[in-house]
Design a protein around this motif. Sequence first.
Motif, PDB file in Angstrom:
ATOM      1  N   HIS A 154     -42.151 -52.525  47.406  1.00 17.54           N
ATOM      2  CA  HIS A 154     -41.808 -52.852  46.019  1.00 17.54           C
ATOM      3  C   HIS A 154     -40.431 -53.492  45.994  1.00 17.54           C
ATOM      4  O   HIS A 154     -39.474 -52.915  46.518  1.00 17.54           O
ATOM      5  CB  HIS A 154     -41.786 -51.598  45.147  1.00 17.54           C
ATOM      6  N   THR A 209     -49.068 -45.278  50.406  1.00 14.86           N
ATOM      7  CA  THR A 209     -50.199 -45.361  49.492  1.00 14.86           C
ATOM      8  C   THR A 209     -50.921 -44.008  49.543  1.00 14.86           C
ATOM      9  O   THR A 209     -50.621 -43.173  50.406  1.00 14.86           O
ATOM     10  CB  THR A 209     -51.163 -46.470  49.948  1.00 14.86           C
ATOM     11  N   PRO A 210     -51.865 -43.781  48.650  1.00 16.75           N
ATOM     12  CA  PRO A 210     -52.644 -42.536  48.764  1.00 16.75           C
ATOM     13  C   PRO A 210     -53.274 -42.390  50.156  1.00 16.75           C
ATOM     14  O   PRO A 210     -53.298 -41.304  50.730  1.00 16.75           O
ATOM     15  CB  PRO A 210     -53.708 -42.681  47.674  1.00 16.75           C
ATOM     16  N   ARG A 211     -53.737 -43.495  50.712  1.00 18.83           N
ATOM     17  CA  ARG A 211     -54.305 -43.469  52.062  1.00 18.83           C
ATOM     18  C   ARG A 211     -53.247 -43.065  53.084  1.00 18.83           C
ATOM     19  O   ARG A 211     -53.506 -42.303  54.010  1.00 18.83           O
ATOM     20  CB  ARG A 211     -54.854 -44.855  52.381  1.00 18.83           C
ATOM     21  N   VAL A 249     -47.668 -51.817  55.879  1.00 14.75           N
ATOM     22  CA  VAL A 249     -48.092 -52.472  54.640  1.00 14.75           C
ATOM     23  C   VAL A 249     -49.404 -53.217  54.869  1.00 14.75           C
ATOM     24  O   VAL A 249     -50.342 -53.108  54.076  1.00 14.75           O
ATOM     25  CB  VAL A 249     -46.979 -53.414  54.115  1.00 14.75           C
ATOM     26  N   GLY A 251     -52.421 -51.093  54.828  1.00 11.13           N
ATOM     27  CA  GLY A 251     -52.712 -50.385  53.586  1.00 11.13           C
ATOM     28  C   GLY A 251     -52.208 -48.956  53.574  1.00 11.13           C
ATOM     29  O   GLY A 251     -52.590 -48.159  52.720  1.00 11.13           O
ATOM     30  N   ASP A 281     -40.380 -42.129  48.621  1.00  8.94           N
ATOM     31  CA  ASP A 281     -40.129 -43.552  48.824  1.00  8.94           C
ATOM     32  C   ASP A 281     -38.694 -43.758  49.287  1.00  8.94           C
ATOM     33  O   ASP A 281     -37.809 -42.974  48.986  1.00  8.94           O
ATOM     34  CB  ASP A 281     -40.462 -44.362  47.566  1.00  8.94           C
ATOM     35  N   GLU A 320     -46.736 -49.370  50.824  1.00  8.96           N
ATOM     36  CA  GLU A 320     -46.581 -50.502  49.917  1.00  8.96           C
ATOM     37  C   GLU A 320     -45.109 -50.828  49.769  1.00  8.96           C
ATOM     38  O   GLU A 320     -44.265 -49.943  49.889  1.00  8.96           O
ATOM     39  CB  GLU A 320     -47.240 -50.268  48.559  1.00  8.96           C
ATOM     40  N   TYR A 360     -40.007 -48.777  49.896  1.00  9.39           N
ATOM     41  CA  TYR A 360     -41.285 -48.572  50.561  1.00  9.39           C
ATOM     42  C   TYR A 360     -41.802 -47.189  50.193  1.00  9.39           C
ATOM     43  O   TYR A 360     -41.029 -46.240  50.103  1.00  9.39           O
ATOM     44  CB  TYR A 360     -41.131 -48.679  52.075  1.00  9.39           C
ATOM     45  N   ARG A 369     -50.576 -41.198  52.503  1.00 10.47           N
ATOM     46  CA  ARG A 369     -50.238 -39.782  52.332  1.00 10.47           C
ATOM     47  C   ARG A 369     -51.265 -38.866  53.001  1.00 10.47           C
ATOM     48  O   ARG A 369     -50.938 -37.756  53.399  1.00 10.47           O
ATOM     49  CB  ARG A 369     -50.081 -39.456  50.850  1.00 10.47           C
TER      50      ARG A 369
END
Length: 91
Positions: free
Chosen positions: A58, A72-74, A50, A53, A24, A56, A69, A76
């Motif tokens: 924060h 997401t698992p997707r 973002v 998807g 991140d 993300e 930033y 990665r």
Amino acid sequence: MEITLGALRGRWTTLVVRELLKGDRGYGELRELLPALSDKVLSDRLAQLVAAGVAERHRLPGRPVRTRYALTPRGRELGPVLQALWDWGAR
């Protein structure tokens, strides 16, 4: 396939993902790592990731407000795909 191509559209998007694959990052860190990108382009690419998807956003508490930033698992899951493209381009 349309979703995948949509998530990666635009110049510089894969380089932003490359940096997020390493962990991140804050917005300022990304600006330092990708100095060729204008603030507008970096903001646009992050918002695009973002919305797709793939990443993300924060907001961290405190002053000044900081934003991090992360993929997401997707997002990665793009690692091996992008690595294959970079390897192909190097050949």
